[in-house]
Design an enzyme around this catalytic site. Sequence first.
Site, PDB file in Angstrom:
ATOM      1  N   TYR A 317       2.349  -2.366  -2.477  1.00  0.00           N
ATOM      2  CA  TYR A 317       0.959  -1.900  -2.506  1.00  0.00           C
ATOM      3  C   TYR A 317       0.060  -2.997  -1.951  1.00  0.00           C
ATOM      4  CZ  TYR A 317       0.948  -4.797  -6.703  1.00  0.00           C
ATOM      5  OH  TYR A 317       1.094  -5.847  -7.570  1.00  0.00           O
ATOM      6  N   SER A 330       1.608 -15.492 -12.305  1.00  0.00           N
ATOM      7  CA  SER A 330       2.525 -14.570 -11.633  1.00  0.00           C
ATOM      8  C   SER A 330       1.851 -13.276 -11.201  1.00  0.00           C
ATOM      9  CB  SER A 330       3.716 -14.267 -12.548  1.00  0.00           C
ATOM     10  OG  SER A 330       3.278 -13.680 -13.762  1.00  0.00           O
ATOM     11  N   GLY A 331       0.604 -13.070 -11.577  1.00  0.00           N
ATOM     12  CA  GLY A 331      -0.119 -11.923 -11.053  1.00  0.00           C
ATOM     13  C   GLY A 331      -0.499 -10.834 -12.026  1.00  0.00           C
ATOM     14  N   HIS A 335      -7.768  -5.027 -15.074  1.00  0.00           N
ATOM     15  CA  HIS A 335      -8.650  -4.587 -13.982  1.00  0.00           C
ATOM     16  C   HIS A 335      -8.853  -3.078 -14.023  1.00  0.00           C
ATOM     17  CE1 HIS A 335      -5.400  -2.794 -11.536  1.00  0.00           C
ATOM     18  NE2 HIS A 335      -4.664  -3.874 -11.808  1.00  0.00           N
ATOM     19  N   CYS A 353       0.184  -5.149 -14.304  1.00  0.00           N
ATOM     20  CA  CYS A 353      -1.191  -5.357 -14.741  1.00  0.00           C
ATOM     21  C   CYS A 353      -1.565  -4.357 -15.826  1.00  0.00           C
ATOM     22  CB  CYS A 353      -2.152  -5.217 -13.566  1.00  0.00           C
ATOM     23  SG  CYS A 353      -2.034  -6.568 -12.372  1.00  0.00           S
TER      24      CYS A 353
END
Length: 406
Positions: A317, A330-331, A335, A353
């Site tokens: 993505y 690591s991300g 959000h 996430c």
Amino acid sequence: MSTPHRHVRAWAPAALVLAMATSVAACGPATTGADSARDGVSASATPSTPPVRFTVTPAEASTDVRLDAPVTVAVTRGQLEQVDVTAPDGSVLQGALDAAGTTWSSTGPLSASTSYTVHAVATDTAGERVVHDTTLTTLTPVATAFPAVAPLGGSTVGVGMPVIVTLDEPVADDRRDEVERNLHVTTQPQAVEGSWSWQSDTKVEFRPREYWPAQTAVHLDLDLGNVEVAPGVWGTTRDIDFTVGSAVVSTVDLDAHTLTVTRDGEVLRTIPVTAGQTGHGGRYITRSGTKVIMSLEESRQMDAETTGVSPDDPEYYNVAVKYAMRLTNSGEFLHAAPWSVASQGSANVSHGCTGMSTQDARWMFENSKVGDVVVFTGSDRGMEDGNGFSVWNESWEEWTAGSALT
């Protein structure tokens, strides 16, 4: 008449001898105050007044003086009245006189590559003032280790924010204790128990035993100016002040798909969320553990390639997201994820996430700050050391074991 004549003949040679002696003394070398000062001896000394002697350490006129070497000026057979150790820019080295009034010792740090003038004034046992002047020059470091600090000075942070000191030169193993001994954290209005813990040879972090108390003023004194962190490498001095704000602690229940936000112990909102999906070898499962908000970005472009997902992978993505709050290196982020609203509150469908509606994400963003705590429960995947501000995933005993002073 003969008696006076004999007296004159006897007196005349004595007078001549006295005159010659006076003439020789007048033509001989004179002793000056400057000569005595060079010898470190009182210029006012007489046979009945023992001379003042000065001893300056490091040795007078020294060069390459170490930055951790204390400067002392001592006198015998006298009392010190004044000592000034001055740099070329006019700054004066701090110091103090002992109770006996015979030894002055520096209390402040020396600066590198600096020639100091030493000016000392003493009084001898007869009450005469004696002046002594000399110089000292400090070494030039091979390199200087500058400490970068998080959080930033003047910022307001959450109760989970660690203090992170990162030096741009590695610290030798046998110097970590001295470095740590010169990192000082003080708090108001109350003292807070805490400890430093080394993460690498360039990074050391501080956390309290428990979360910071809300509304705490924190002062960080990095007193490394006279610390040799490695052979030939010396530190620098910095002061940082920051404030701990309100205690915002949130909990994400990965099984219930909810995010519950509290401030100072009061529940503000419970938000339906979606988190990392199962399958795919578990690489998208959201980690359980205590995380801390690292940054807030109103808009962020998220490219899966930065997390190791190839563009030809079906799970690849590259999308712009709103109200992104980073939780891990690591991300993992909190959000807005308007595309997954149907699954929020009921299923985990993300790539790791924690997604929520745009409205909830905006509210969360506006009510969060760097250092706020987010605790995740419900997965078997744990937090890795150093993956973000991960300090709260260690017990107090584990954390303090990383200190060089224990």
